[in-house]
Design a protein around this motif. Structure first.
Motif, short mmCIF file in Angstrom:
data_model
loop_
_atom_site.label_atom_id
_atom_site.label_comp_id
_atom_site.label_asym_id
_atom_site.label_seq_id
_atom_site.Cartn_x
_atom_site.Cartn_y
_atom_site.Cartn_z
N PHE A 80 0.84 -1.20 0.00
CA PHE A 80 0.00 0.00 0.00
C PHE A 80 0.87 1.25 0.00
O PHE A 80 0.55 2.25 -0.65
CB PHE A 80 -0.92 0.01 1.22
N LYS A 81 1.99 1.20 0.74
CA LYS A 81 2.91 2.34 0.77
C LYS A 81 3.49 2.60 -0.63
O LYS A 81 3.57 3.75 -1.09
CB LYS A 81 4.03 2.07 1.77
N ARG A 82 3.87 1.52 -1.32
CA ARG A 82 4.41 1.67 -2.68
C ARG A 82 3.37 2.26 -3.61
O ARG A 82 3.68 3.13 -4.44
CB ARG A 82 4.86 0.31 -3.22
N GLY A 92 -2.49 -11.94 -7.35
CA GLY A 92 -3.15 -11.00 -6.45
C GLY A 92 -3.15 -9.57 -6.93
O GLY A 92 -3.37 -8.64 -6.14
N LYS A 93 -2.95 -9.35 -8.23
CA LYS A 93 -2.89 -7.98 -8.77
C LYS A 93 -4.21 -7.23 -8.57
O LYS A 93 -4.23 -6.11 -8.04
CB LYS A 93 -2.57 -8.03 -10.28
N SER A 94 -5.31 -7.85 -9.00
CA SER A 94 -6.61 -7.18 -8.95
C SER A 94 -7.05 -6.93 -7.51
O SER A 94 -7.54 -5.85 -7.18
CB SER A 94 -7.67 -8.03 -9.67
N THR A 95 -6.89 -7.94 -6.66
CA THR A 95 -7.30 -7.80 -5.26
C THR A 95 -6.50 -6.71 -4.57
O THR A 95 -7.05 -5.88 -3.83
CB THR A 95 -7.12 -9.14 -4.52
N LEU A 96 -5.20 -6.67 -4.82
CA LEU A 96 -4.35 -5.65 -4.21
C LEU A 96 -4.79 -4.25 -4.64
O LEU A 96 -4.99 -3.36 -3.80
CB LEU A 96 -2.89 -5.87 -4.62
N ALA A 97 -4.96 -4.05 -5.96
CA ALA A 97 -5.31 -2.73 -6.47
C ALA A 97 -6.66 -2.27 -5.93
O ALA A 97 -6.81 -1.13 -5.47
CB ALA A 97 -5.31 -2.73 -7.99
N HIS A 119 -8.38 -3.36 -3.27
CA HIS A 119 -8.36 -3.18 -1.82
C HIS A 119 -7.68 -1.86 -1.45
O HIS A 119 -8.15 -1.12 -0.58
CB HIS A 119 -7.65 -4.35 -1.16
N PHE A 120 -6.58 -1.54 -2.13
CA PHE A 120 -5.87 -0.29 -1.87
C PHE A 120 -6.77 0.92 -2.15
O PHE A 120 -6.85 1.85 -1.35
CB PHE A 120 -4.61 -0.22 -2.74
N LEU A 121 -7.45 0.90 -3.29
CA LEU A 121 -8.29 2.03 -3.67
C LEU A 121 -9.46 2.21 -2.72
O LEU A 121 -9.80 3.34 -2.32
CB LEU A 121 -8.79 1.85 -5.11
N VAL A 122 -10.09 1.10 -2.32
CA VAL A 122 -11.23 1.17 -1.40
C VAL A 122 -10.78 1.63 -0.02
O VAL A 122 -11.41 2.51 0.58
CB VAL A 122 -11.94 -0.20 -1.33
N GLU A 123 -9.71 1.04 0.48
CA GLU A 123 -9.23 1.37 1.82
C GLU A 123 -8.83 2.85 1.92
O GLU A 123 -8.95 3.46 2.99
CB GLU A 123 -8.04 0.48 2.19
N ASN A 124 -8.34 3.41 0.83
CA ASN A 124 -7.89 4.80 0.84
C ASN A 124 -8.92 5.78 0.28
O ASN A 124 -8.61 6.95 0.06
CB ASN A 124 -6.57 4.93 0.08
N SER A 125 -10.14 5.26 0.02
CA SER A 125 -11.26 6.11 -0.46
C SER A 125 -10.87 6.92 -1.69
O SER A 125 -11.17 8.11 -1.80
CB SER A 125 -11.73 7.05 0.67
#
Length: 378
Positions: free
Chosen positions: A28-30, A49-54, A56-62
């Motif tokens: 997430f930091k990267r 895990g490309k799609s899940t990572l992207a 999740h990052f976008l949702v978690e950071n609004s």
């Protein structure tokens, strides 16, 4: 030919953040830092895990985003532009009001085709006030998409500062990014970075299971999967299926292998041309693959091309460090290939392959490898 290209709305729907989505502060930091540039390439093998990572990052950071899951038909620039237009309009209803839909006649008109990219950029500048990320998922599925690539080049050169592109792919895209890279506008997360580190694997199972597996079992899981996200997910489901009952290591391995082998078969092997399938199965007998030995063993002259194809497409094949022109399959993928070979050929044919390969290895001064091969019964 269709004049109005239908938009498949499900392609603009992202993967859902399931209960097993795992927060990954390291990555997430990267990704947060990458938003200072224009494009982030997230590259990994299938199931990395490309799609899940992207997502999740976008949702978690609004962070507002447009998600576009691509397939082969999106190599058509009209299909691509209409899906992009529809997706942007869903987020920004006033986007590009001059055009209802993009038609083939527009693309054939040179003057309109050249100004279309400019219209997209000016509309982004006009309507997008906050940070927004455009996600192109499964980009590797579009091939020889010259016109789509040209539009992407133009967009990347002129995107507003608050618009960023996430490009998710199993292989590095055929885009000219050298100038933007020199300007610090391109970030790359590869399969090694996406792989779960041992501490992340422990945290993942701790979050998903009531009872954390033993240290010995966690070490085995890490070793077998090498941190591959789908492998970890399959282990998790296998443990959940076994539940709290006492189970043996063999029972767990059997459940895991059945599921992971099915994944490899459906998502990788079945998608390859017959010549590459044959190459994968038969060369799985080799610990180390070199073009010369593969060519001689299979009686072909294209091993260089096939090995390069496997590496470039992240098909669980990597170049050996410190060894020129030598490659290897990941241990888990190789075990699947060997198992498939054993099940697809009569036993005597497999033995013949062993014997013939042993003779070839001796001729290449690999007597030890030939000896071990002669002892192996797959």
């Amino acid at each position: 030919m269709l004049h109005n290209i239908p938009v498949l709305q499900s392609k603009l729907r992202p993967v859902s953040c399931k209960k097993t989505s795992f927060p990954r502060p390291r990555l997430f930091k990267r990704l947060s830092e990458s938003l200072e540039g224009r494009v982030t390439l997230i590259l990994s093998p299938p199931g990395g895990g490309k799609s899940t990572l992207a997502h999740h990052f976008l949702v978690e950071n609004s962070i507002e985003f447009l998600w576009y899951e691509m397939d082969a038909v999106d190599a058509d620039p009209v299909v691509f532009l209409n899906h992009l237009l529809f997706g942007l309009r869903r987020n920004f209803p006033e986007f590009l009001p001059q055009i209802t839909t993009i038609e083939y006649s527009h693309i054939k008109d040179n003057s309109f085709r050249h100004c279309l990219g400019t219209l997209f950029i000016t509309q982004l500048e006009l309507h997008v006030r906050e940070r927004v990320v455009i996600v192109l998922d499964n980009y590797e599925r579009i091939k020889n998409a010259v016109e789509v690539r040209d539009y992407l080049h133009f967009f990347l050169e002129h995107l507003p500062e608050n618009v960023h592109l996430f490009l998710l792919s199993t292989r590095r895209p055929n885009l000219s990014l050298s100038r933007l890279s020199l300007l610090g506008q391109v970030e790359i997360l590869d399969g090694q970075e996406l792989a779960f580190q041992p501490n992340e694997t422990k945290e993942f199972f701790s979050m998903c299971l009531e009872r954390l597996p033993s240290r010995k079992l966690l070490e085995k899981i890490q070793q077998r999967t090498e941190g591959w996200a789908t492998g970890l997910m399959i282990y998790l489901r296998s443990l959940q299926e076994l539940g709290q009952q006492h189970f043996t290591s063999r029972q767990l391995s059997s459940l895991f292998e059945a599921a992971v082998y099915e994944y490899f078969d459906e998502n990788i092997l079945s998608n390859q041309e017959d010549s590459i399938k044959n190459f994968l199965l038969k060369t799985s007998l080799l610990n180390t693959l070199t073009p010369a030995i593969c060519n001689r063993f299979l009686k072909i002259d294209e091993a260089d091309r096939i090995l390069l194809h496997l590496v470039e497409n992240n098909l669980f094949t990597s170049a050996n460090k410190g060894e020129r022109n030598a490659y290897q399959y990941s241990p888990l993928f190789r075990s699947f290939l060997k198992d498939t070979l054993r099940r697809s050929l009569p036993k005597h044919e497999v033995e013949m392959l062993h014997n013939r390969l042993a003779v070839i290895l001796k001729k290449y001064d690999q007597s030890e490898a030939a000896f071990h091969l002669s002892l192996i019964h797959i």
